[in-house]
Design a protein around this motif. Structure first.
Motif, PDB file in Angstrom:
ATOM      1  N   ASN A   1     -42.338  35.249  21.111  1.00  0.00           N
ATOM      2  CA  ASN A   1     -43.483  35.446  22.002  1.00  0.00           C
ATOM      3  C   ASN A   1     -44.699  34.754  21.386  1.00  0.00           C
ATOM      4  O   ASN A   1     -45.113  35.102  20.270  1.00  0.00           O
ATOM      5  CB  ASN A   1     -43.741  36.953  22.161  1.00  0.00           C
ATOM      6  N   PRO A   2     -45.253  33.776  22.049  1.00  0.00           N
ATOM      7  CA  PRO A   2     -46.401  33.069  21.470  1.00  0.00           C
ATOM      8  C   PRO A   2     -47.590  33.983  21.189  1.00  0.00           C
ATOM      9  O   PRO A   2     -48.351  33.752  20.245  1.00  0.00           O
ATOM     10  CB  PRO A   2     -46.764  32.034  22.549  1.00  0.00           C
ATOM     11  N   SER A   3     -47.698  35.069  21.980  1.00  0.00           N
ATOM     12  CA  SER A   3     -48.838  35.957  21.754  1.00  0.00           C
ATOM     13  C   SER A   3     -48.607  36.914  20.591  1.00  0.00           C
ATOM     14  O   SER A   3     -49.557  37.482  20.067  1.00  0.00           O
ATOM     15  CB  SER A   3     -49.130  36.765  23.037  1.00  0.00           C
ATOM     16  N   ASP A   4     -47.373  37.100  20.211  1.00  0.00           N
ATOM     17  CA  ASP A   4     -47.059  37.991  19.082  1.00  0.00           C
ATOM     18  C   ASP A   4     -45.829  37.436  18.366  1.00  0.00           C
ATOM     19  O   ASP A   4     -44.685  37.750  18.712  1.00  0.00           O
ATOM     20  CB  ASP A   4     -46.799  39.414  19.577  1.00  0.00           C
ATOM     21  N   GLN A   5     -46.071  36.581  17.351  1.00  0.00           N
ATOM     22  CA  GLN A   5     -44.967  35.916  16.672  1.00  0.00           C
ATOM     23  C   GLN A   5     -44.074  36.894  15.899  1.00  0.00           C
ATOM     24  O   GLN A   5     -42.904  36.607  15.655  1.00  0.00           O
ATOM     25  CB  GLN A   5     -45.538  34.861  15.697  1.00  0.00           C
ATOM     26  N   ASN A   6     -44.615  38.049  15.512  1.00  0.00           N
ATOM     27  CA  ASN A   6     -43.822  39.011  14.732  1.00  0.00           C
ATOM     28  C   ASN A   6     -43.035  39.990  15.611  1.00  0.00           C
ATOM     29  O   ASN A   6     -42.292  40.821  15.081  1.00  0.00           O
ATOM     30  CB  ASN A   6     -44.740  39.809  13.795  1.00  0.00           C
ATOM     31  N   ASN A   7     -43.223  39.921  16.899  1.00  0.00           N
ATOM     32  CA  ASN A   7     -42.479  40.812  17.783  1.00  0.00           C
ATOM     33  C   ASN A   7     -40.982  40.515  17.670  1.00  0.00           C
ATOM     34  O   ASN A   7     -40.546  39.364  17.748  1.00  0.00           O
ATOM     35  CB  ASN A   7     -42.952  40.636  19.225  1.00  0.00           C
ATOM     36  N   ALA A   8     -40.144  41.593  17.470  1.00  0.00           N
ATOM     37  CA  ALA A   8     -38.708  41.415  17.220  1.00  0.00           C
ATOM     38  C   ALA A   8     -37.920  41.490  18.519  1.00  0.00           C
ATOM     39  O   ALA A   8     -38.134  42.378  19.350  1.00  0.00           O
ATOM     40  CB  ALA A   8     -38.209  42.488  16.252  1.00  0.00           C
ATOM     41  N   TYR A   9     -36.985  40.550  18.643  1.00  0.00           N
ATOM     42  CA  TYR A   9     -36.024  40.530  19.744  1.00  0.00           C
ATOM     43  C   TYR A   9     -34.641  40.667  19.084  1.00  0.00           C
ATOM     44  O   TYR A   9     -34.234  39.794  18.283  1.00  0.00           O
ATOM     45  CB  TYR A   9     -36.122  39.241  20.553  1.00  0.00           C
ATOM     46  N   VAL A  10     -33.888  41.732  19.448  1.00  0.00           N
ATOM     47  CA  VAL A  10     -32.689  42.101  18.678  1.00  0.00           C
ATOM     48  C   VAL A  10     -31.445  42.036  19.556  1.00  0.00           C
ATOM     49  O   VAL A  10     -31.453  42.500  20.713  1.00  0.00           O
ATOM     50  CB  VAL A  10     -32.832  43.519  18.078  1.00  0.00           C
TER      51      VAL A  10
END
Length: 237
Positions: A175-184
């Motif tokens: 997510n460009p707005s939240d690079q640390n957001n995890a997709y699992v």
């Protein structure tokens, strides 16, 4: 002709009569002697015949007893022979049974050997497949973890009856707005050593299609690349 009154004539007649009487006595004596000899001879003959008959009877009786003993002995030997034949028949039946058991054991050993060979081949094939999967995972780690910030975690599922290990692929920089957001996405391996997609967060509608493609190609890096594209597409919506 001499007169009967002649004293000499009377003496001559008396002498003649005495001579005749003596002859008769001698003849009677001879007859008696001969009769006695004949009687003695007959008694001897009868005694000899009696002894012979008695001996013959005893010999025949002994022979009969011997024959009876032979018959009894023959009967006993016949029973012994029958018993031996039964014993031989039982031994032969036991030998045949042992031979059948031996053949059965040989066939079981052959089946076990063949099964062991198949298992060995299956294990070798699984090991080879696991090595291929490990290489794929290493490639995926190099491509995704080092360059795209992919994190790989090992998760032990304690909710199942048999504990099993699963892998979690954590994607970041999605997510460009939240690079640390995890997709699992969580994956496991089935008993037939094929991949199994357990879950994804967020949920991807096209995940079953991607899983089928993974089963067909066994290409894990391509699968993870497609999953990343879907997460990016979902994050941009």
């Amino acid at each position: 002709m001499t007169s009967i009154t002649d004293p000499n004539l009377s003496d001559s007649f008396t002498s003649a009569m005495e001579e005749i009487h003596k002859k008769h006595l001698k003849m009677c004596s001879d007859i008696i002697d001969r009769t006695a000899e004949v009687a003695q001879s007959r008694r001897q003959f009868v005694k000899t015949a009696h002894d012979s008959c008695l001996k013959k009877w005893k010999d025949d009786e002994k022979l009969f007893e011997t024959i009876q003993e032979f018959k009894i002995d023959l009967g006993k030997k016949s029973e012994i022979l029958k018993e031996k034949r039964r014993a031989i028949s039982e031994v032969m039946a036991e030998v045949q049974e042992k031979e059948m058991q031996k053949n059965d054991i040989i066939q079981k050993i052959q089946k076990l050997t063949e099964e062991q060979t198949r298992r060995k081949e299956l294990i070798e094939s699984q090991n080879k497949a696991n090595k291929n999967r490990l290489r794929n995972l290493q490639k995926a780690r190099l491509v995704f973890q080092d360059h795209l910030g992919l994190e790989i975690r090992t998760v032990i599922d304690k909710t199942e009856l048999v504990k099993s290990e699963k892998l979690q692929f954590v994607f970041r920089n999605i997510n460009p707005s939240d690079q640390n957001n995890a997709y699992v996405i969580t994956m496991g391996i089935k008993e037939d050593r094929s991949y199994q997609i357990v879950s994804s967060d967020p949920v991807l509608d096209c995940l079953p299609v991607l899983e089928n493609r993974l089963q067909e190609t066994n290409n894990l890096p391509a699968f993870l690349a497609n999953v990343r594209k879907e997460f990016i597409s979902k994050a941009c919506c």
